[in-house]
Design an enzyme around this catalytic site. Structure first.
Site, mmCIF file in Angstrom:
data_model
loop_
_atom_site.group_PDB
_atom_site.id
_atom_site.type_symbol
_atom_site.label_atom_id
_atom_site.label_comp_id
_atom_site.label_asym_id
_atom_site.label_seq_id
_atom_site.Cartn_x
_atom_site.Cartn_y
_atom_site.Cartn_z
ATOM 1 N N HIS A 88 44.928 34.437 47.077
ATOM 2 C CA HIS A 88 44.165 33.699 47.954
ATOM 3 C C HIS A 88 44.952 33.306 48.799
ATOM 4 O O HIS A 88 45.703 32.081 48.380
ATOM 5 C CB HIS A 88 43.466 32.758 47.300
ATOM 6 C CG HIS A 88 42.621 33.400 46.265
ATOM 7 N ND1 HIS A 88 41.136 33.716 46.738
ATOM 8 C CD2 HIS A 88 42.306 33.495 44.827
ATOM 9 C CE1 HIS A 88 40.508 34.229 45.654
ATOM 10 N NE2 HIS A 88 41.132 33.969 44.338
ATOM 11 N N HIS A 108 42.581 41.871 46.094
ATOM 12 C CA HIS A 108 42.492 42.078 44.661
ATOM 13 C C HIS A 108 42.896 43.449 44.385
ATOM 14 O O HIS A 108 42.443 44.454 44.984
ATOM 15 C CB HIS A 108 41.175 41.942 44.180
ATOM 16 C CG HIS A 108 40.855 42.356 42.748
ATOM 17 N ND1 HIS A 108 40.204 43.586 42.499
ATOM 18 C CD2 HIS A 108 41.173 42.042 41.661
ATOM 19 C CE1 HIS A 108 39.978 44.225 41.314
ATOM 20 N NE2 HIS A 108 40.583 43.195 40.686
ATOM 21 N N VAL A 130 45.072 48.228 38.032
ATOM 22 C CA VAL A 130 45.409 49.417 37.479
ATOM 23 C C VAL A 130 45.525 49.416 36.082
ATOM 24 O O VAL A 130 46.231 48.393 35.563
ATOM 25 C CB VAL A 130 46.425 50.207 38.018
ATOM 26 C CG1 VAL A 130 46.122 50.658 39.512
ATOM 27 C CG2 VAL A 130 47.759 49.568 38.218
ATOM 28 N N HIS A 176 41.463 50.724 54.621
ATOM 29 C CA HIS A 176 40.699 52.009 54.168
ATOM 30 C C HIS A 176 41.556 53.060 54.591
ATOM 31 O O HIS A 176 41.366 54.039 53.889
ATOM 32 C CB HIS A 176 39.357 52.092 54.913
ATOM 33 C CG HIS A 176 38.412 51.070 54.150
ATOM 34 N ND1 HIS A 176 37.666 51.745 53.070
ATOM 35 C CD2 HIS A 176 38.068 49.892 54.328
ATOM 36 C CE1 HIS A 176 37.019 50.618 52.642
ATOM 37 N NE2 HIS A 176 36.897 49.713 53.429
ATOM 38 N N HIS A 224 22.354 39.024 43.328
ATOM 39 C CA HIS A 224 21.754 37.730 43.624
ATOM 40 C C HIS A 224 21.724 37.301 44.940
ATOM 41 O O HIS A 224 20.823 36.382 45.197
ATOM 42 C CB HIS A 224 22.158 36.929 42.354
ATOM 43 C CG HIS A 224 23.467 36.411 42.531
ATOM 44 N ND1 HIS A 224 24.388 36.949 42.265
ATOM 45 C CD2 HIS A 224 23.954 35.098 43.043
ATOM 46 C CE1 HIS A 224 25.672 36.191 42.444
ATOM 47 N NE2 HIS A 224 25.407 35.311 43.036
ATOM 48 N N GLY A 233 39.062 38.243 23.299
ATOM 49 C CA GLY A 233 39.806 37.229 22.793
ATOM 50 C C GLY A 233 41.257 37.003 23.475
ATOM 51 O O GLY A 233 42.307 36.544 22.922
ATOM 52 N N ARG A 237 43.664 35.541 26.807
ATOM 53 C CA ARG A 237 44.138 34.532 27.121
ATOM 54 C C ARG A 237 43.361 33.841 28.330
ATOM 55 O O ARG A 237 43.254 34.370 29.432
ATOM 56 C CB ARG A 237 45.583 34.366 27.437
ATOM 57 C CG ARG A 237 46.083 33.080 27.780
ATOM 58 C CD ARG A 237 47.652 33.158 27.761
ATOM 59 N NE ARG A 237 48.170 31.675 28.106
ATOM 60 C CZ ARG A 237 48.269 31.201 29.219
ATOM 61 N NH1 ARG A 237 48.284 32.108 30.462
ATOM 62 N NH2 ARG A 237 49.010 30.005 29.549
#
Length: 306
Positions: free
Chosen positions: A101, A111, A114, A150, A180, A263, A265
């Protein structure tokens, strides 16, 4: 399950992923002038990772580049929802995942991910696949940036077949979509999962091609946009649009769901979220404005290379 398992070459993949994390962190830190801080962690159920975060840099407001390698005796619900035949198998998952960011609203968020997933059961062949991709989330659109992004993705895919780029470009468009809101999160890129085509060597080579091309795709854009002057209006719009990023990651993102359900982190899983974000009730950009152009010209799905 450990790397000593000779049934599958996980160590080869792990070695590549660790070097990829090193390389990406080094080059991003060189642009910013500030180093990533490393935080190693272990998972109670098996495995661990190393999280690297850069906050409040001169270019990057918040960036995280994670390596994780986790394993266990039982797959989490997110992994078996679409593949119920894998229930009861042990699993091993490893990957590099990153989100950058930038502070400047004219520099897009990026973002990349792999990963390798292996599910095993005594007396049966291991089920395995690679996944990943990368996508770009601009706040102010520049067609040259998106075409470069691209085009780099397409070149990475070309050695593996002409159909690969359009196929995984379409998958990316469909995946990074906020149902949404009825809008795309950004301008797409590549997304693939369950990929084992051509056997291990071919599939691993494709995963490497995607991982190795991320910096080629992103760094020129970051360098071009990081020093553009901006004001309160641009900053407020950036923070507003970051809200879409948060909504997607918490509602739809498979990696987030898998990490939390297995589970993992929490701090490392949620490092993808920006430091600052805002929501504004029923806000709409002024028609014809630079902010409006993001919605009308950049977020709708299109072929950027025509």
């Amino acid at each position: 399950m450990t790397d000593a398992n000779t049934a599958f070459p996980t160590q080869t993949v792990k070695d590549y992923l660790l070097k990829l994390q090193d390389r990406i962190c080094a080059e991003l830190a060189a642009v910013d002038g500030k180093a990533f801080v490393e935080d190693t962690w272990t998972r109670e159920g098996g495995g661990g990772g190393r999280t690297r975060v850069l906050e409040n840099g001169s270019v990057i407001e918040k960036g995280g580049v994670n390596f994780s390698h986790v394993y266990g005796d039982k797959l989490p619900p997110s992994a078996t929802a679409a593949r119920p035949e894998l229930a009861g198998r042990s699993f091993e998952a490893m990957g590099v995942s990153l989100v950058i960011h930038p502070e400047n609203p004219y520099a897009p968020t990026s973002h990349a991910n792999v990963r390798l997933f292996v599910a095993e059961k005594a007396g049966a062949e291991p089920v395995w696949w690679f996944g990943g991709g990368y996508d770009l989330t601009p706040y102010y659109g520049f067609e040259a940036d998106v075409v470069h992004w691209h085009n780099t993705a397409k070149k990475a895919c070309e050695p593996f077949g002409e159909e690969i780029y359009p196929r995984f470009k379409k998958w990316c468009d469909e995946y990074f979509y906020l149902k949404h809101r009825d809008e795309a999160r950004g301008v797409g890129g590549l997304f693939f999962d369950d990929f084992n085509e051509g056997g291990f060597d071919n599939a691993f080579a494709f995963m490497r091609a995607v991982g190795d091309s991320y910096l080629d795709a992103y760094l020129p854009i970051l360098e071009e946009r990081k020093d553009i002057e901006y004001g309160e209006r641009e900053r407020n719009f950036q923070l507003y649009r970051r809200g879409r990023y948060v909504e997607f990651n918490l509602v739809y993102d498979r990696g987030t769901l898998f990490g939390l359900q297995s589970g993992g982190r929490t701090e490392s899983i949620l490092m993808s979220l920006p430091s600052l974000v805002r929501w504004q009730y029923d806000w709409h950009p002024e028609p014809g404005s630079a902010e409006d152009r993001l919605y009308t010209e950049f977020l709708p799905h299109r072929d950027w290379l025509k």
